[in-house]
Enzyme design. Structure first.
Site, PDB file in Angstrom:
ATOM      1  CG  ASN A  57       1.432  38.385  22.235  1.00  0.00           C
ATOM      2  OD1 ASN A  57       1.996  39.461  21.258  1.00  0.00           O
ATOM      3  ND2 ASN A  57       1.797  38.495  23.354  1.00  0.00           N
ATOM      4  NE  ARG A 385      10.316  44.589  15.109  1.00  0.00           N
ATOM      5  CZ  ARG A 385       9.631  44.192  14.230  1.00  0.00           C
ATOM      6  NH1 ARG A 385       9.092  44.413  13.190  1.00  0.00           N
ATOM      7  NH2 ARG A 385      10.014  42.849  14.226  1.00  0.00           N
ATOM      8  NE  ARG A 415       8.213  37.168  10.722  1.00  0.00           N
ATOM      9  CZ  ARG A 415       9.073  36.323  11.461  1.00  0.00           C
ATOM     10  NH1 ARG A 415       9.044  36.622  12.751  1.00  0.00           N
ATOM     11  NH2 ARG A 415       9.791  35.480  10.654  1.00  0.00           N
ATOM     12  CG  HIS A 445      17.827  42.573  15.531  1.00  0.00           C
ATOM     13  ND1 HIS A 445      18.055  42.128  16.895  1.00  0.00           N
ATOM     14  CD2 HIS A 445      16.575  42.909  15.420  1.00  0.00           C
ATOM     15  CE1 HIS A 445      16.958  42.292  17.685  1.00  0.00           C
ATOM     16  NE2 HIS A 445      16.114  42.812  16.695  1.00  0.00           N
ATOM     17  CE1 TYR A 478       7.043  46.799  23.268  1.00  0.00           C
ATOM     18  CE2 TYR A 478       8.970  46.363  21.836  1.00  0.00           C
ATOM     19  CZ  TYR A 478       7.668  46.252  22.230  1.00  0.00           C
ATOM     20  OH  TYR A 478       6.782  45.825  21.205  1.00  0.00           O
ATOM     21  NE  ARG A 574       9.190  39.365  25.759  1.00  0.00           N
ATOM     22  CZ  ARG A 574       9.885  39.945  24.698  1.00  0.00           C
ATOM     23  NH1 ARG A 574      10.310  41.244  24.724  1.00  0.00           N
ATOM     24  NH2 ARG A 574       9.488  39.440  23.551  1.00  0.00           N
ATOM     25  CG  HIS A 602      13.149  44.837  23.992  1.00  0.00           C
ATOM     26  ND1 HIS A 602      13.873  45.701  23.219  1.00  0.00           N
ATOM     27  CD2 HIS A 602      12.441  43.810  22.927  1.00  0.00           C
ATOM     28  CE1 HIS A 602      13.866  45.029  21.765  1.00  0.00           C
ATOM     29  NE2 HIS A 602      13.129  44.116  21.522  1.00  0.00           N
TER      30      HIS A 602
END
Length: 701
Positions: A57, A385, A415, A445, A478, A574, A602
């Site tokens: 992270n 993703r 990304r 997204h 997640y 979160r 998530h």
């Protein structure tokens, strides 16, 4: 409260202002992750995993967040137009990051490694290895490492080499003269990325224990062998973190995929933002590196251990020691989904899946069955993703090969997943699928899939809408919700969104879906204001929302206004949260909490009481400016009353009850861990959901 925007201070760095600082809030999130590594109740190898997650992270924090701030501050040829809080943010972020890193390495060296040794798992430094082990390491170095190393002595003909982002390197100071009689005093050594970073010693040399050494330790032990005829005076491992945001000129690019393919290579050599060296690195060598990479000394980290702690995940993932990991967990699968055709079931009712407590397999099965079903004529899907290996993507390829109309909107600018997405796009195109790369300037997204099936001469629509990605790994780690539905109006609106994204037409008016960047933001603001109007009329008003981040100032102002009008607001955020809760007259009706547990939270859930209508939306969008105004995002309602209750109970109320994994945010921007009070029983949301929905043991032992 409409005057808020005009009268209240807006600077993120202003003490006591309206908004908390986003960067510092992100670092606070990593403190909460680190707390799991520090917790002796967490299984030992999972403690090491959390340490590695914090390091990963922090890598991204510097690669993206700090890099973007430095661009504002005039780095990399950009104009120096920093906001007033920029210097303060960079200084505070550096101090906070140094504190985090110091805690990490102290925990690694003083607690976790000694505890692992007690369990027969040893990470051996050079001085801890026996004579026999040192001999084996020497043989390993000569056979596997030395042939791949290329030391570069610096002189005018050998300039400082290109150093790849986050790679392992060594700086070496040498005495005397080189073979040509010149006094080249500095050499740089790059460790090839093909070499494993964690090396296991033969069991015959370790007395039955699982003993390892790091590649950096192997090279340290034999670095002198690389410079025959010269003495090594000093040396240090080092690692440079670089700006990793990709950029393409969207007005000039004619093929986004080709432009990104060439840009991916340059990511490895963006401008440097952080330097990591060994704690023993001499000051003059560290200074040389800082000058070479043009890095502020405040962003140099001298660490007592490997400069890339993330690589210790190799140690975690290859240890088959169940007692040192979380208990085994198997996602649940509702019986009807296992025994009934999905198409038949969805004609009767919607299906709600809560991952990872419930399996993602039904979603994959929908696409796989659609690929094989002769009555299915078309499949449409968005991909943000999905990873390098995906049975779902393979099913789409099969569908295209079987002659079905397959349309896939692949977001190439996701990304750190750009390369995987480019590969899938190329494979899909080769089998005849229609591949679209989203909307130029906006990341796609939204998480949605649509199946069109011919039944009795008519097209019937089946859709999957979700809060998370179509990714085989993250669906297991997640927390997310997914809705499988054949609701006629809802599925037709999904089709309209696909047409909008592929044809770039103005989207039709949507009755059920909130679509960003066109209507989601305004719908969210209007719905918050509606709840405020209900409160002003003297009726109970309530908002509960769960998301990954809350940083959009216009949404925060709307929430402040609703709080002042008497709306009771609970936010489960979160990560980064810029809203300052509990301020008298401003946000005293707002509570903010963060849950950090075994699984990464998530889900995005929006709940509005709305005079007992209990409106529930699931979404792909966090409450951030980029999501609401600069991305294609989707929020969709849960219409079935029973499923709506499930989302409220499983996605919101259970988290508000948590008193083990929850942290509460104070108006000062600091988080406090919740603990059971009085006669309260200990309660962890994720463990409760596992018992309720999964097939196997609880999450916590």
């Amino acid at each position: 409260m409409d005057m808020l925007a005009k009268t209240a201070p807006c600077s993120a760095g202003t003490q006591g202002g309206l908004y908390l600082n986003r960067e510092l809030s992100l670092l606070d999130f990593n403190r909460r992750v680190l707390a799991l590594a520090e917790d002796p109740g967490t299984p030992l190898l999972e403690r090491l995993r959390y340490l590695c997650i914090v390091s990963s992270n922090l890598d991204e924090f510097f690669e993206v967040r700090i890099a973007s701030l430095l661009v504002q501050d005039g780095v990399d040829g950009q104009p120096a137009l920093p906001p007033p809080a920029l210097a303060h943010t960079l200084e505070r972020a550096s101090l906070e990051a140094h504190d985090l890193v110091a805690r990490q390495y102290a925990l690694l060296n003083e607690v976790i490694l000694p505890a692992l040794a007690q369990h027969g798992i040893r990470l051996l430094r050079h001085e801890e290895r026996s004579a026999e082990q040192r001999a084996w390491v020497k043989e390993y170095f000569d056979a596997n490492v030395r042939p791949l190393l290329t030391p570069i002595g610096l002189d005018p003909a050998h300039p400082f080499p290109q150093v790849v982002n986050k790679s392992l390197n060594f700086i070496v100071e040498l005495s005397g003269k080189d073979v040509f009689g010149r006094g080249t005093g500095i050499a740089i050594l790059k460790a090839p990325r093909v070499l494993p970073r964690v090396i296991q010693l033969p069991a015959a040399l370790t007395g039955g224990t699982a003993s390892f050494c790091l590649l950096s330790s192997v090279i340290h032990a034999h670095i002198g062998d690389l410079f025959a005829g010269r003495d090594v005076v000093a040396y240090s491992q080092f690692r440079v973190t670089r700006n990793s945001d990709l950029w393409v000129d969207e007005e000039e690019v004619t093929n986004l995929r080709q432009a990104l393919q060439s840009e991916l290579t340059s990511r490895q050599f963006g401008f440097a933002v952080r330097l990591e060296v060994a704690r023993s690195c001499p000051a003059h060598l560290a200074g040389f590196l800082l000058r070479q990479f043009n890095i502020d000394p405040n962003r140099m980290f001298a660490v007592d251990g490997p400069v890339n702690m993330v690589r210790l995940l190799e140690l975690v993932n290859h240890q088959a020691r169940p007692e040192l990991h979380f208990p085994h967990f198997t996602p649940g699968l509702p019986a009807k989904l296992a025994s009934t055709s999905l198409f038949d079931l969805l004609k009767q009712r919607d299906v709600l899946l809560h991952h990872p407590f419930q399996s993602f397999e039904p979603v994959t099965a929908l696409i796989r069955d659609a690929a094989e079903d002769p009555d299915v004529v078309a499949i449409k899907q968005t991909i943000y993703r999905t990873g390098m290996n995906s049975s779902l993507m393979e099913a789409l390829i099969v569908a295209a090969q079987r002659g079905k109309e397959v349309t896939v909107i692949v977001e190439l600018m996701a990304r750190f997943d750009e390369e995987a997405n480019i590969n899938w796009a190329e494979r899909l195109e080769r089998v005849g699928a229609q591949v679209v790369y989203g909307v130029v300037g906006l990341k796609t997204h939204a998480k949605m899939a649509l199946v069109l099936r011919r039944e009795q001469g008519e097209l019937v629509y089946y859709a999957h809408l979700g809060t998370g990605n179509y990714h085989p790994t993250t669906t297991k780690h997640y927390t997310d919700f997914g809705l499988l539905t054949a609701h006629p109006q809802l599925t037709r609106e999904v089709n309209e969104v696909f047409i909008h994204l592929t044809a770039l037409t103005k989207p039709r008016k949507l009755q059920h879906l909130w679509l960003a960047p066109f209507g989601l933001h305004q719908a969210l603001i209007d719905t918050i204001r509606r709840e405020a109007a209900i409160a002003r009329a003297g009726r109970p008003a309530r908002i509960i929302a769960k998301m990954n981040a809350l940083t959009d100032e216009s949404v925060i102002r709307a929430l402040y206004g609703a709080s002042a009008d008497g709306v009771k607001i609970d936010l489960i955020v979160r990560g980064a949260c810029a809203l300052r809760p509990g301020v008298a007259g401003l946000s005293d009706n707002i509570r903010v909490r963060s849950i950090v547990g075994r699984f990464l939270e998530h889900s995005r859930i929006y709940y509005f009481r709305n005079d007992l209508a209990h409106d529930v939306y699931l979404a792909s969008a966090d409450w951030m400016n980029r999501n609401l105004l600069r991305r294609v995002e989707l929020a969709f309602p849960i219409l079935d009353k029973a499923l709506k209750k499930r989302v409220i109970d499983e996605g919101l109320m259970v988290y508000l009850k948590d008193n083990l994994d929850a942290w509460e945010l104070g108006q000062d921007g600091k988080y406090q861990k919740r603990r059971p009070r009085g006669r309260q029983k200990p309660f962890a949301a994720q463990a409760s959901l596992a018992l309720l929905l999964a097939e196997s043991t609880p999450l916590h032992g």
